[in-house]
Scaffold this motif. Structure first.
Motif, short mmCIF file in Angstrom:
data_model
loop_
_atom_site.label_atom_id
_atom_site.label_comp_id
_atom_site.label_asym_id
_atom_site.label_seq_id
_atom_site.Cartn_x
_atom_site.Cartn_y
_atom_site.Cartn_z
N THR A 47 -21.74 8.86 47.41
CA THR A 47 -22.46 9.14 46.31
C THR A 47 -22.27 10.61 45.64
OG1 THR A 47 -24.23 7.81 47.19
CG2 THR A 47 -25.06 9.34 45.88
N SER A 48 -21.73 11.49 46.87
CA SER A 48 -21.63 12.90 46.38
C SER A 48 -20.61 12.94 45.47
CB SER A 48 -21.69 13.81 47.56
OG SER A 48 -20.31 13.33 48.23
N LEU A 49 -19.57 11.82 45.53
CA LEU A 49 -18.34 11.93 44.75
C LEU A 49 -18.67 11.22 43.26
CD1 LEU A 49 -15.37 10.46 46.93
CD2 LEU A 49 -15.78 13.14 46.25
N GLY A 50 -19.83 10.75 43.34
CA GLY A 50 -20.04 10.34 41.73
C GLY A 50 -19.92 8.74 41.65
N ILE A 51 -19.60 8.27 42.92
CA ILE A 51 -19.56 6.69 42.95
C ILE A 51 -20.96 6.09 42.90
CG2 ILE A 51 -18.77 4.71 44.32
CD1 ILE A 51 -16.34 6.58 45.17
N GLN A 52 -21.08 5.19 41.99
CA GLN A 52 -22.69 4.88 41.77
C GLN A 52 -22.84 3.53 42.50
OE1 GLN A 52 -23.01 4.65 37.29
NE2 GLN A 52 -22.95 6.76 37.25
#
Length: 112
Positions: free
Chosen positions: A21-26
């Motif tokens: 989630t911190s990488l932007g994976i939704q």
């Protein structure tokens, strides 16, 4: 697009989800699975009787992402899921030819 499939110990699921989630994976898909690798299961004692557990509980996640994020996502999963002990799991990366969002009909990376 690539699909990353990772199989690891169940208690590491929250760590992996938070890291991705911190990488932007939704979004990701999670399945509870059982299996064994080099450790070939384990022996447990229940009510004084010893028995072999051939298939150990694991968690499998699947996430489809853009090619640009693959290396960072794999390294993030490896760090978050690792304990340094046998049975930490595996990560597999495969190519995805097409993705289509059912609701809107969007395709390709827009569907992710």
């Amino acid at each position: 697009m690539k699909m990353i499939m990772a199989i690891f110990k169940p208690f590491k699921l929250d760590d992996v989800r938070d890291a991705l989630t911190s990488l932007g994976i939704q979004g990701l898909t999670v399945s509870e699975v059982k299996g064994f690798g080099r450790q070939k299961g384990q022996t447990e004692i229940y009510r004084g009787a010893e028995y072999a557990v051939s298939f150990l509980p694991k968690v499998k996640i699947e996430v489809v992402i853009d090619d640009a994020l693959v290396e960072r996502a794999v390294e993030t999963i490896r760090k978050a899921a690792g304990t340094g002990k046998i049975g930490d799991g595996k990560i597999f990366v495969t190519s995805i030819e097409q993705a289509i969002r059912i609701r809107t009909g969007e395709s390709g990376t827009e569907a992710l």
